[in-house]
Design an enzyme around this catalytic site. Structure first.
Site, mmCIF file in Angstrom:
data_model
loop_
_atom_site.group_PDB
_atom_site.id
_atom_site.type_symbol
_atom_site.label_atom_id
_atom_site.label_comp_id
_atom_site.label_asym_id
_atom_site.label_seq_id
_atom_site.Cartn_x
_atom_site.Cartn_y
_atom_site.Cartn_z
ATOM 1 N N CYS A 167 -43.250 77.020 21.417
ATOM 2 C CA CYS A 167 -42.325 76.256 20.576
ATOM 3 C C CYS A 167 -40.881 76.563 20.972
ATOM 4 C CB CYS A 167 -42.562 76.591 19.116
ATOM 5 S SG CYS A 167 -42.596 78.350 18.839
ATOM 6 N N GLU B 202 -43.484 75.765 10.474
ATOM 7 C CA GLU B 202 -42.813 76.067 11.747
ATOM 8 C C GLU B 202 -43.315 75.044 12.745
ATOM 9 O OE1 GLU B 202 -40.461 78.121 12.260
ATOM 10 O OE2 GLU B 202 -40.581 79.385 10.478
ATOM 11 N N LYS C 92 -57.476 79.532 8.727
ATOM 12 C CA LYS C 92 -58.085 78.606 9.685
ATOM 13 C C LYS C 92 -57.299 78.651 11.000
ATOM 14 C CE LYS C 92 -57.941 74.165 11.562
ATOM 15 N NZ LYS C 92 -58.411 74.672 12.804
ATOM 16 N N GLU D 123 -40.506 66.490 22.281
ATOM 17 C CA GLU D 123 -41.140 67.746 22.704
ATOM 18 C C GLU D 123 -42.294 67.414 23.650
ATOM 19 O OE1 GLU D 123 -43.646 70.029 19.904
ATOM 20 O OE2 GLU D 123 -42.492 71.774 20.535
HETATM 21 P P1 NAP Z 1 -51.367 71.016 15.756
HETATM 22 O O1 NAP Z 1 -52.217 70.029 16.425
HETATM 23 O O2 NAP Z 1 -50.435 70.553 14.714
HETATM 24 O O3 NAP Z 1 -52.370 72.105 15.167
HETATM 25 C C1 NAP Z 1 -51.943 73.258 14.500
HETATM 26 C C2 NAP Z 1 -53.024 73.712 13.538
HETATM 27 O O4 NAP Z 1 -53.187 72.750 12.507
HETATM 28 C C3 NAP Z 1 -54.410 73.858 14.172
HETATM 29 O O5 NAP Z 1 -55.091 74.900 13.543
HETATM 30 C C4 NAP Z 1 -55.051 72.529 13.843
HETATM 31 O O6 NAP Z 1 -56.435 72.546 13.888
HETATM 32 C C5 NAP Z 1 -54.527 72.308 12.449
HETATM 33 N N1 NAP Z 1 -54.523 70.927 11.981
HETATM 34 C C6 NAP Z 1 -54.576 69.778 12.714
HETATM 35 N N2 NAP Z 1 -54.557 68.696 11.906
HETATM 36 C C7 NAP Z 1 -54.484 69.165 10.629
HETATM 37 C C8 NAP Z 1 -54.426 68.549 9.348
HETATM 38 N N3 NAP Z 1 -54.419 67.213 9.197
HETATM 39 N N4 NAP Z 1 -54.353 69.330 8.260
HETATM 40 C C9 NAP Z 1 -54.338 70.663 8.367
HETATM 41 N N5 NAP Z 1 -54.395 71.317 9.558
HETATM 42 C C10 NAP Z 1 -54.466 70.572 10.676
HETATM 43 O O7 NAP Z 1 -50.491 71.824 16.800
HETATM 44 P P2 NAP Z 1 -50.958 72.477 18.169
HETATM 45 O O8 NAP Z 1 -51.138 71.382 19.154
HETATM 46 O O9 NAP Z 1 -52.083 73.397 17.936
HETATM 47 O O10 NAP Z 1 -49.688 73.372 18.531
HETATM 48 C C11 NAP Z 1 -48.606 72.872 19.231
HETATM 49 C C12 NAP Z 1 -47.453 72.577 18.316
HETATM 50 O O11 NAP Z 1 -47.122 73.720 17.556
HETATM 51 C C13 NAP Z 1 -46.182 72.228 19.044
HETATM 52 O O12 NAP Z 1 -45.556 71.132 18.439
HETATM 53 C C14 NAP Z 1 -45.314 73.463 18.906
HETATM 54 O O13 NAP Z 1 -43.950 73.260 18.996
HETATM 55 C C15 NAP Z 1 -45.721 73.954 17.586
HETATM 56 N N6 NAP Z 1 -45.449 75.379 17.460
HETATM 57 C C16 NAP Z 1 -44.398 75.748 16.686
HETATM 58 C C17 NAP Z 1 -44.070 77.080 16.541
HETATM 59 C C18 NAP Z 1 -42.911 77.482 15.675
HETATM 60 O O14 NAP Z 1 -42.883 78.633 15.248
HETATM 61 N N7 NAP Z 1 -41.960 76.622 15.387
HETATM 62 C C19 NAP Z 1 -44.836 78.053 17.187
HETATM 63 C C20 NAP Z 1 -45.905 77.639 17.982
HETATM 64 C C21 NAP Z 1 -46.199 76.295 18.099
HETATM 65 P P3 NAP Z 1 -57.237 72.246 15.261
HETATM 66 O O15 NAP Z 1 -56.825 73.280 16.239
HETATM 67 O O16 NAP Z 1 -58.654 72.405 14.891
HETATM 68 O O17 NAP Z 1 -56.850 70.871 15.688
#
Ligand code: NAP
Ligand code: MG
Length: 494
Positions: free
Chosen positions: A283, A249, A174, A384
């Site tokens: 990130c 991550e 997904k 963050e």
């Molecule tokens: P996010 O809102 O947590 O979403 C990540 C993924 O999870 C998306 O596919 C999202 O779907 C899905 N998702 C949302 N709610 C969910 C739930 N309850 N159950 C299962 N899946 C769910 O994060 P983002 O805003 O896309 O990305 C930004 C964040 O990612 C930042 O905090 C960043 O630091 C972190 N990040 C970390 C790394 C690392 O390697 N440490 C790398 C890149 C990014 P939808 O898109 O459909 O909402």
């Protein structure tokens, strides 16, 4: 505008809801890239059945053969690199140089994974009994649920899906709903390379509609998630009660230290790239810079000039250096943090407002922003922000610099600029982060090295390099007794 589908059971299908959502260009919100199926639990169930049906054959396909498919995947990605990069820029905004890098990371990961199929090493060890051998080998786990964010639409899915496949697992994927097009092209490439159709399934939709059913599905055996800490914690809790293996991550609050002996121009190039690349939506983004008091004023003067000169624009323009935010929500979050920073008494040195003139009017642009005079405990130095907002903190010694850097719930990436070898090694030893760069910015991971963070950045697993292959496989321990008699360990040999 293209119409995209889920890939389930070897077919491109509409979702069971028949609803659709649009994917738009954040540099020009009027441009629709494609429409996607808004799926739900029923589609996840079908995808899991498909992946499960493929598992029995895939797990018995020799690992070197599984790796060979990924060699072909890497070749196709290489041929299509420019086209994929352009699609990615339209879909999520970062500039072409960076989206080309994102695809290249996927290509590198493919070629690494291809050879890893010949290296899923186990161990052998002597037995405590005569005429007996002990060994281990690596077993696949089953169906892997892969959930990815939008900021690296190609690289992050490849980091997860390639090792999952090489280890013999099948996949339900997904992608983020902000970047479903790159993800779909990626799945098409896997199929074109000859990977059996049911082995890889993609289901589009929201986090609650598709992500949560994947996490909770009893027939998905392992979850890999990259995204926010809030969602990561809820996934960890749910996997905990199911005793399901999960790799997380999550967020970061990465810092770059610049000591008084550092090459300031080098450190300047580093922080500009680290803080404002991908519009700060990485990130590993540099969101704090920790400056020695002796170089503080000189460094800041140069930094502000260079930051104000960064060219904002549609990432498809080759001269654009900073693209838009992924969406309006992200821009509003950053605006909220900028207001908090001002209220807490930090000084805006540049930026701090939207960029909306001319060509930028239809996108989510924001001027790269620097806060000076930041106290290490302010909200902007702790939480963050995920945007082009850099907080500058003044320190007087290496010890203080490391202590400020470590004053964070996160521990992903970190950096120190110094020519002093003792300072460099002290930093390598004492910084609490999964990654430390010496004389380089907080950004720059290479695919064959472990990637991940300490503290609340994750749950201890690493992506990339050789370690991720351990995550996607389980150890089987084997004892072969060729003595022809019952030998009782701990008993007969004492
Ligand atoms: P996010 O809102 O947590 O979403 C990540 C993924 O999870 C998306 O596919 C999202 O779907 C899905 N998702 C949302 N709610 C969910 C739930 N309850 N159950 C299962 N899946 C769910 O994060 P983002 O805003 O896309 O990305 C930004 C964040 O990612 C930042 O905090 C960043 O630091 C972190 N990040 C970390 C790394 C690392 O390697 N440490 C790398 C890149 C990014 P939808 O898109 O459909 O909402
Ligand atoms: Mg989009």
């Amino acid at each position: 505008m293209e119409t995209y589908f889920n890939h389930i059971n070897g077919e491109w299908t509409e979702s069971s809801t028949a609803e659709r959502f649009d994917n738009r260009n954040p540099a020009n919100w009027n441009e629709i890239i494609g429409t996607f199926p808004k799926s739900d639990k029923k589609d996840v169930d079908a995808a899991v059945r498909s992946a499960r049906s493929a598992y029995s054959d895939w797990r018995l396909t020799p690992a070197p053969k599984r790796g060979e498919y990924l060699k072909v995947v890497g070749d196709i990605m290489t041929e299509r690199k420019e086209e994929l990069a352009r699609l990615m820029t339209r879909e999520m905004g970062k500039v072409l140089k960076e989206t080309r890098g994102d695809v290249q990371e996927g290509i590198d990961t493919a070629y690494y994974a291809a050879t890893e199929g010949r290296r899923l090493f186990g161990r052998n060890a002597p037995s405590e009994m005569p005429n007996k051998v002990n060994l281990t080998f690596r077993m696949p786990i089953g169906v892997a649920g892969i959930i990815t964010p939008w900021n690296f639409p190609m690289a992050i899915p490849t980091w997860k899906i390639f090792p999952a496949l090489v280890c013999g697992n099948t996949v339900v994927f997904k992608p983020a709903s902000d970047t479903p097009a790159t993800a779909t092209e990626f799945v098409k490439i896997l199929l074109e390379a000859g990977i059996p159709p049911n082995v890889v399934n993609i289901v589009h939709g929201t986090g609650s509609g598709v992500g949560a059913p994947i996490v909770n599905h009893p027939d998905i055996n392992v979850i890999s998630f990259t995204g926010s800490s809030a969602v990561g914690k809820s996934i960890a809790a749910s996997c905990g009660t199911q005793l399901k293996r999960v790799s997380l991550e999550l967020g970061g609050k990465n810092a770059q230290i610049v000591m008084d002996d550092a090459d300031l121009d080098l450190a300047l190039d580093g922080v500009l790239w680290g803080a404002f690349g991908t519009t700060g939506q990485r990130c590993t983004e540099t969101s704090r810079i920790i400056l020695h008091k002796k170089i503080y004023d000189t460094f800041i003067d140069k930094l502000v000039v260079r930051t104000e000169a960064l060219k904002l624009g549609n990432g498809l323009n080759e001269d654009a250096e900073v693209g838009p935010f992924i969406n309006e929500g992200q821009r509003e979050t950053v605006e909220k943090y900028v207001e908090i920073g001002k209220k807490e008494g930090a000084d805006i040195l540049c930026g701090g407002e939207r960029a909306e003139s001319g060509d930028l009017a239809d996108g989510f642009f924001y001027k790269p922003t620097i806060f000076g005079g930041v106290d290490q405990n302010m909200t902007i130095a702790q939480e963050e922000i995920f945007g082009p907002v850099l907080s500058v903190i003044k320190i007087g010694s290496l010890e203080e610099a490391i202590s400020v850097l470590n004053n964070s719930i996160y521990g992903l990436s970190s950096s120190i600029y110094t020519w002093d070898i003792n300072s460099a090694f002290t930093a390598m030893r004492d910084i609490e982060a999964g990654i430390t760069y010496v004389n380089g910015p907080t950004i720059g991971a290479e695919c064959h090295m472990p990637f991940g963070g300490m503290k609340e950045t994750g749950n201890g697993h690493r992506e990339g390099g050789w370690e991720v292959y351990e995550f996607y496989s389980e150890t089987k321990t084997i004892y072969v007794d060729f003595s022809g008699k019952l030998q009782k360990a701990q008993i007969d040999n004492r």
